[in-house]
Design a protein around this motif. Structure first.
Motif, PDB file in Angstrom:
ATOM      1  N   LEU A 186     -15.270   6.499   3.224  1.00 26.71           N
ATOM      2  CA  LEU A 186     -14.322   7.288   4.000  1.00 26.71           C
ATOM      3  C   LEU A 186     -14.424   7.961   5.419  1.00 26.71           C
ATOM      4  N   LEU A 187     -13.162   7.991   6.453  1.00 26.53           N
ATOM      5  CA  LEU A 187     -13.468   8.006   7.340  1.00 26.53           C
ATOM      6  C   LEU A 187     -12.118   9.337   7.610  1.00 26.53           C
ATOM      7  N   PHE A 188     -12.336  10.557   7.781  1.00 26.22           N
ATOM      8  CA  PHE A 188     -11.128  11.860   8.244  1.00 26.22           C
ATOM      9  C   PHE A 188     -11.209  11.837   9.515  1.00 26.22           C
ATOM     10  N   ALA A 189     -10.462  11.042  10.437  1.00 28.10           N
ATOM     11  CA  ALA A 189      -9.860  11.865  11.867  1.00 28.10           C
ATOM     12  C   ALA A 189      -8.935  13.206  11.863  1.00 28.10           C
ATOM     13  N   THR A 190      -9.416  13.764  12.378  1.00 26.14           N
ATOM     14  CA  THR A 190      -7.996  14.595  12.241  1.00 26.14           C
ATOM     15  C   THR A 190      -7.519  15.871  13.879  1.00 26.14           C
ATOM     16  N   VAL A 191      -6.812  16.094  14.025  1.00 32.93           N
ATOM     17  CA  VAL A 191      -6.275  16.265  15.822  1.00 32.93           C
ATOM     18  C   VAL A 191      -5.954  18.198  15.382  1.00 32.93           C
ATOM     19  N   ILE A 217      -9.835   5.237   5.585  1.00 37.16           N
ATOM     20  CA  ILE A 217      -8.854   5.872   7.231  1.00 37.16           C
ATOM     21  C   ILE A 217      -8.116   7.191   6.665  1.00 37.16           C
ATOM     22  N   ILE A 218      -8.275   8.226   6.785  1.00 41.62           N
ATOM     23  CA  ILE A 218      -6.885   9.313   6.842  1.00 41.62           C
ATOM     24  C   ILE A 218      -6.628   9.490   8.431  1.00 41.62           C
ATOM     25  N   ALA A 219      -5.942   9.979   8.817  1.00 38.29           N
ATOM     26  CA  ALA A 219      -5.768  10.551  10.389  1.00 38.29           C
ATOM     27  C   ALA A 219      -4.526  11.562   9.869  1.00 38.29           C
ATOM     28  N   GLN A 220      -5.011  12.893   9.866  1.00 35.71           N
ATOM     29  CA  GLN A 220      -4.171  13.721  10.282  1.00 35.71           C
ATOM     30  C   GLN A 220      -3.985  13.808  12.154  1.00 35.71           C
ATOM     31  N   CYS A 221      -2.665  13.360  12.502  1.00 32.56           N
ATOM     32  CA  CYS A 221      -1.993  12.912  13.737  1.00 32.56           C
ATOM     33  C   CYS A 221      -1.235  14.022  14.668  1.00 32.56           C
ATOM     34  N   GLY A 222      -0.906  15.144  14.045  1.00 29.11           N
ATOM     35  CA  GLY A 222      -0.166  16.113  14.082  1.00 29.11           C
ATOM     36  C   GLY A 222       1.472  16.301  13.825  1.00 29.11           C
ATOM     37  N   GLU A 223       1.989  17.314  14.525  1.00 33.86           N
ATOM     38  CA  GLU A 223       3.763  17.066  14.517  1.00 33.86           C
ATOM     39  C   GLU A 223       4.173  16.146  15.400  1.00 33.86           C
ATOM     40  N   GLY A 224       4.945  14.934  15.611  1.00 34.32           N
ATOM     41  CA  GLY A 224       5.355  13.999  16.869  1.00 34.32           C
ATOM     42  C   GLY A 224       4.002  13.423  17.515  1.00 34.32           C
ATOM     43  N   THR A 230      -2.321   0.737  11.124  1.00 35.81           N
ATOM     44  CA  THR A 230      -3.387  -0.051  10.198  1.00 35.81           C
ATOM     45  C   THR A 230      -3.909   1.199   9.725  1.00 35.81           C
ATOM     46  N   ILE A 231      -3.710   1.977  10.404  1.00 35.81           N
ATOM     47  CA  ILE A 231      -4.245   3.529   8.838  1.00 35.81           C
ATOM     48  C   ILE A 231      -3.530   4.245   8.543  1.00 35.81           C
ATOM     49  N   GLU A 232      -3.928   4.738   7.537  1.00 38.26           N
ATOM     50  CA  GLU A 232      -3.210   5.619   7.018  1.00 38.26           C
ATOM     51  C   GLU A 232      -2.667   7.256   7.859  1.00 38.26           C
ATOM     52  N   THR A 233      -1.915   7.473   8.380  1.00 40.97           N
ATOM     53  CA  THR A 233      -1.634   8.126   8.797  1.00 40.97           C
ATOM     54  C   THR A 233      -0.867   9.277   7.932  1.00 40.97           C
TER      55      THR A 233
END
Length: 350
Positions: A186-191, A217-224, A230-233
């Motif tokens: 699992l890769l977690f991307a967070t901004v 992949i789980i990506a937390q992309c921030g509000e807006g 392609t990846i879970e956001t």
């Protein structure tokens, strides 16, 4: 644990000060949470910004919110936005301080906490200013501006401490001999909690397209922020959700925020840091580069700036075992515990 009613009560128990824990979103609040053994001994409440972390904290603690404001807003071409937020923050901070009447303010910054420090000092509160551990080479603008109002100034870097008059130094980042725990693919991307960071999300998305990231992949992309097919956001996650994901994630890709980097190191993740850049309009200055490089130098993360470096970091981490580390604030807490005891004795004697 203090409830909202207790935090507003007119009387204090003997040996318990009323403490305001003031920190803006993300890593500033997390650095305060690391001091829980200290402030949990006293009547306390938080003052922060309305972020996912702040809202999660409000479920279990008394929390007041103030508007986000920073000098960097003007640098990025939004002086009127900064002025409007500053005016709102001025009155929100006054309302909170006059309502709560803290006797001590412990703050990790940043700009949104300035008026709280000012109002509290005017009402006779003791001020402890702990500059963010993100400030490696020099004190922050908040430290320089609010420092004259503080009774105690603490730096978490020797270099920054030397550049900040009368600052005490407590370097709390500690490497551990622990073996990283078992992980999922699992890769977690967070901004982070405050601003979107589309460049980071694009790096992860591009690497996924190239087949370099077979992991989920789980990506937390921030509000807006940038969403992806392609990846879970997801725009935001609660603090407990983030902690659960970090316990399971093998890889973490994060901005150069102290909260994200420290939590990833505590969980033994293979961490890639993408610091926000002022020149790209991604942040108010380049302090994230400082903390990302500090973690890079200690082997806790690989700091990158473009797609090629990002892909090379993925390949390098697949050949390395991550180092586990934590933020050990025990020496700082021991000093502050004695300080609070002395202040409380003086209050009781008076």
């Amino acid at each position: 644990m203090a409830t909202a009613d207790r935090a507003l009560g007119p009387d204090l128990m003997v040996g318990r000060l009323r403490i305001c824990l003031a920190g803006s979103g993300g890593g500033h609040v997390r650095q305060l949470l690391d001091l829980e053994p200290l402030w949990s001994e006293h009547d306390h409440y938080f003052l922060s910004e309305d972020t996912a972390l702040g809202r999660a904290l409000r479920k279990t603690h008394a929390v007041d919110f103030v508007a986000h404001v920073a000098l960097g807003q003007a640098k990025l071409g939004a002086p009127f936005k900064m002025a409007a937020a500053g005016l709102a923050n001025f009155f929100q901070s006054a309302r909170s301080v006059f309502r709560r009447r803290p006797q001590v303010v412990i703050t990790t910054g940043a700009g949104a906490m300035f008026f709280t420090v000012l109002w509290a000092r005017l009402l006779g509160a003791k001020i402890v200013l702990i500059d963010s551990m993100a400030r490696v080479h020099r004190p922050s603008a908040f430290a320089r501006l609010a420092g004259p109002f503080a009774h105690i100034r603490i730096s978490q870097s020797r270099a920054a401490g030397r550049a900040w008059c009368d600052a005490l130094v407590f370097d709390s980042l500690k490497l551990l001999p622990d073996t990283p725990p078992p992980k999922e693919p699992l890769l977690f991307a967070t901004v982070g909690a405050t601003l979107p960071f589309d460049r980071l999300i694009e790096m992860v998305e591009t690497a996924k397209h190239k087949g370099l990231l077979p992991e989920r992949i789980i990506a937390q992309c921030g509000e807006g922020g940038r969403r992806s097919d392609t990846i879970e956001t997801v725009e935001s996650l609660g603090f407990d959700e983030v902690k659960d994901i970090l316990r399971r994630a093998d890889f973490v890709v994060c901005h150069g925020g102290t909260g994200s980097l420290v939590t990833a190191a505590q969980n033994g993740c293979r961490t890639i840091a993408v610091p926000r850049r002022f020149a790209r309009g991604e942040h108010y200055d380049d302090h994230q580069e400082e903390i990302a490089e500090a973690f890079h130098e200690r082997g806790l993360a690989i700091a990158v700036d473009d797609q090629d470096e990002f892909e090379a970091a993925i390949a390098e981490w697949r050949t390395r075992t991550p180092q586990v580390a934590t933020r050990d604030a025990s020496a700082m807490m021991a000093y502050l515990r004695k300080l609070l005891t002395d202040w409380d004795k003086n209050r009781s004697a008076g």
